[in-house]
Scaffold this active site. Structure first.
Site, short mmCIF file in Angstrom:
data_model
loop_
_atom_site.label_atom_id
_atom_site.label_comp_id
_atom_site.label_asym_id
_atom_site.label_seq_id
_atom_site.Cartn_x
_atom_site.Cartn_y
_atom_site.Cartn_z
N ARG A 237 28.53 -29.08 17.45
CA ARG A 237 27.96 -28.37 18.58
C ARG A 237 27.22 -27.15 18.07
NH1 ARG A 237 28.53 -32.41 20.67
NH2 ARG A 237 29.65 -33.00 22.58
N GLU A 266 19.91 -25.79 22.73
CA GLU A 266 19.16 -27.06 22.73
C GLU A 266 18.92 -27.61 24.13
OE1 GLU A 266 22.13 -30.74 22.08
OE2 GLU A 266 22.15 -29.32 20.42
N HIS A 298 19.95 -33.84 17.85
CA HIS A 298 21.23 -34.32 18.37
C HIS A 298 21.28 -35.85 18.36
CE1 HIS A 298 24.73 -32.75 21.02
NE2 HIS A 298 25.08 -33.88 20.43
#
Length: 346
Positions: A237, A266, A298
């Site tokens: 994360r 993000e 991601h």
């Protein structure tokens, strides 16, 4: 009943529909939307009892209240992480919230290693050069990882898979977690305090969830402890790393390389095409200027194996909700057992 899913990717949709149709066989319909769920899009969920969310949706108090007012009673998060959901408010509103507590750990662990090797061996720069028929090796020298130290912060399923690969490279293993994992101990891992792990590791990889206790786990003080020639990898994360501190440290000439598949701001950027827009996130833009930093959007989890498992588990969570059942995936709801806010391992 129509069930609506937000932030559905093109490659994800057929797998999600396949799992959905296999379980519900026409008794419910699935509506897949590419837009993300936030305060502006929450009204589109009105009349939908079940909503499927993702990690870049914003499910804060305002959005949750809007969903509840519109008739939503169940939120199925298509991810392991749930830091984007205000669980306290969800519980107050009587919502059921479930997540995917497990999917292929190899997808993320293998991608973390792809980042580590790409950063260490300057693969992206080399590829750009050769496409322009520049075959020089200047500036492309990497290091053997064999015999060096891998520091793994978080030794759950993903961290353990990463550790096995590191062991295969012949690396010394240091670990940090609330609980020691017997599988990692069997690989020869030594559990140490984070300060020692950061100071002694040549490669640091983050595999802990984002909790209040792990927010900015890697801050200015932690970065100062790292070796100048170390590599830092984050596929967990974005909020685990203090981006401002990382930028300051990079400007000072360390660490030697950084691989980021996640970024703390993000949401609203990753999974979207921003190529024709001005990048207004100055910190992300500055990260991109460092030739020893590799940023991906991601995608570590994004293998067919993992997405199939995510889809199947999400559909089972919905089926459990309709049947009045709860289990380890239930974060909020009757007899919820999937969240204690304490465990580091993933």
């Amino acid at each position: 009943m129509e069930i609506v899913a937000y932030g559905v990717l093109a490659d994800e949709e057929p797998l999600l529909r396949e799992s959905f149709d296999r379980v519900f066989a026409g008794s419910h319909e699935l509506r897949c939307l590419g837009l993300f769920l936030d305060r502006d899009t929450a009204p589109t969920a009105e009349g939908h009892e079940v909503v499927l969310s993702g990690v870049n949706d914003t499910l804060d108090a305002e959005v949750l209240r809007a969903l509840a007012d519109g008739g939503t009673r169940m939120i199925a998060q298509r991810a392991t992480g749930f830091n984007n959901i205000d669980l306290t408010v969800a519980e107050e509103l009587g919502l059921t919230v479930a997540r995917v507590s497990y999917y292929s750990p190899y997808s993320v662990a293998e991608f973390a290693w792809a980042l580590a090797l790409a950063v260490d061996r300057r693969i992206v720069r080399a590829a750009h050069r050769t496409r322009e028929f520049d075959f020089r090796l200047d500036g492309l020298m990497g290091r053997d990882l064999h015999g060096r130290t891998a520091g793994i912060m978080g030794t759950g399923k993903i961290g353990t898979a990463f550790a096995r690969i590191a062991h295969g490279f012949g690396m010394r293993l240091l670990g940090w977690d609330i609980n020691e994992n017997p599988e990692c101990l069997a690989l020869g891992m030594r559990y140490v305090e984070p300060e020692r792990l950061l100071a002694e590791s040549d490669l640091v990889s983050l595999h802990v969830p984002l909790l209040p206790s792990t927010h900015h786990l890697v801050d200015a003080e932690a970065l100062a402890l790292m070796k100048n020639d170390a590599i830092l990898i984050n596929t967990s994360r974005g909020g685990l790393i203090d981006t401002g501190a990382l930028l300051d440290t990079l400007r000072a000439g360390k660490p030697a390389g950084v691989g980021l598949d996640v970024y703390e701001e993000e949401a609203g950027l990753f999974f979207l095409d921003k190529s024709l827009e001005v990048m207004t996130d100055e910190r992300l833009a500055r990260l991109m200027t460092f030739n020893n930093v590799l940023v991906t959007s991601h995608q570590a989890y994004f293998t067919r194996d993992a997405v199939e498992q995510i889809a199947e588990t999400t559909v089972r969570n919905i089926e459990d909700y309709f049947s009045g059942r709860t289990g380890d995936n239930t974060l909020v709801g009757p007899f919820a057992s999937g969240h204690d806010g304490k465990a580091f391992s993933r």
